[in-house]
Design an enzyme around this catalytic site. Sequence first.
Site, short mmCIF file in Angstrom:
data_model
loop_
_atom_site.label_atom_id
_atom_site.label_comp_id
_atom_site.label_asym_id
_atom_site.label_seq_id
_atom_site.Cartn_x
_atom_site.Cartn_y
_atom_site.Cartn_z
CG HIS A 156 -0.24 0.00 2.52
ND1 HIS A 156 -0.18 -1.11 3.35
CD2 HIS A 156 0.47 0.96 3.16
CE1 HIS A 156 0.51 -0.82 4.43
NE2 HIS A 156 0.92 0.42 4.33
P1 TYD Z 1 -2.39 -3.75 7.16
O1 TYD Z 1 -2.33 -2.31 6.76
O2 TYD Z 1 -3.04 -4.71 6.21
O3 TYD Z 1 -0.94 -4.28 7.49
P2 TYD Z 1 0.33 -4.22 6.52
O4 TYD Z 1 1.28 -3.30 7.19
O5 TYD Z 1 0.85 -5.59 6.34
O6 TYD Z 1 -0.18 -3.66 5.21
O7 TYD Z 1 -3.13 -3.82 8.57
C1 TYD Z 1 -3.65 -5.03 9.06
C2 TYD Z 1 -4.85 -4.71 9.91
O8 TYD Z 1 -4.50 -3.93 11.05
C3 TYD Z 1 -5.89 -3.92 9.14
O9 TYD Z 1 -7.17 -4.44 9.48
C4 TYD Z 1 -5.77 -2.51 9.69
C5 TYD Z 1 -5.27 -2.73 11.11
N1 TYD Z 1 -4.42 -1.65 11.62
C6 TYD Z 1 -4.89 -0.85 12.64
O10 TYD Z 1 -6.01 -1.01 13.13
N2 TYD Z 1 -4.08 0.14 13.13
C7 TYD Z 1 -2.84 0.35 12.63
O11 TYD Z 1 -2.12 1.27 13.10
C8 TYD Z 1 -2.37 -0.47 11.55
C9 TYD Z 1 -1.01 -0.26 10.95
C10 TYD Z 1 -3.19 -1.46 11.07
#
Ligand code: TYD
Length: 136
Positions: free
Chosen positions: A52
């Site tokens: 992302h």
């Molecule tokens: P995601 O953004 O998919 O992780 P990655 O860093 O691998 O892309 O986040 C995973 C899940 O955690 C998603 O449901 C959003 C949640 N999340 C939060 O609630 N707070 C946060 O600060 C972060 C980074 C993720």
Amino acid sequence: MRIDKCVIINFTKINDRRGNLTFIEGGRHVPFDIRRVFFLYDVPGGAKRGGHAHKKLKQVVIAMSGSFDVVLDDGRREKRVHLNRSYLGLYIDSMVWRTMDNFSSGAVCMVLASGFYDEADYYRDYKKFLKAAKIR
Ligand code: TYD
């Protein structure tokens, strides 16, 4: 270019016979006030994280333990950065697509972020990100 702003920050390491100490102050050692910290751990071998970009958010990524790679892509160029020292941070500017892979066993990836979690700040669709990145 955005990707050129994504640089390694070398934090101070205070070493004595009791071990090492590193400190990070928001706005001084990282170029933003820290509003959120999160970390990835127990990452299974072969897993990919990230995938992302952020519209506004700025982050610093640190390998607190073990190692992993961060692949950065600003829509024009791509670079792969290997992180394996807890006194090094990778600054990731806004509008940079990032993926993390190649996690070693026991790796802990800590992220310092300039803002609270806000799903509206994410590009999770690479094509939409590319479209937005090209017009900035
Ligand atoms: P995601 O953004 O998919 O992780 P990655 O860093 O691998 O892309 O986040 C995973 C899940 O955690 C998603 O449901 C959003 C949640 N999340 C939060 O609630 N707070 C946060 O600060 C972060 C980074 C993720």
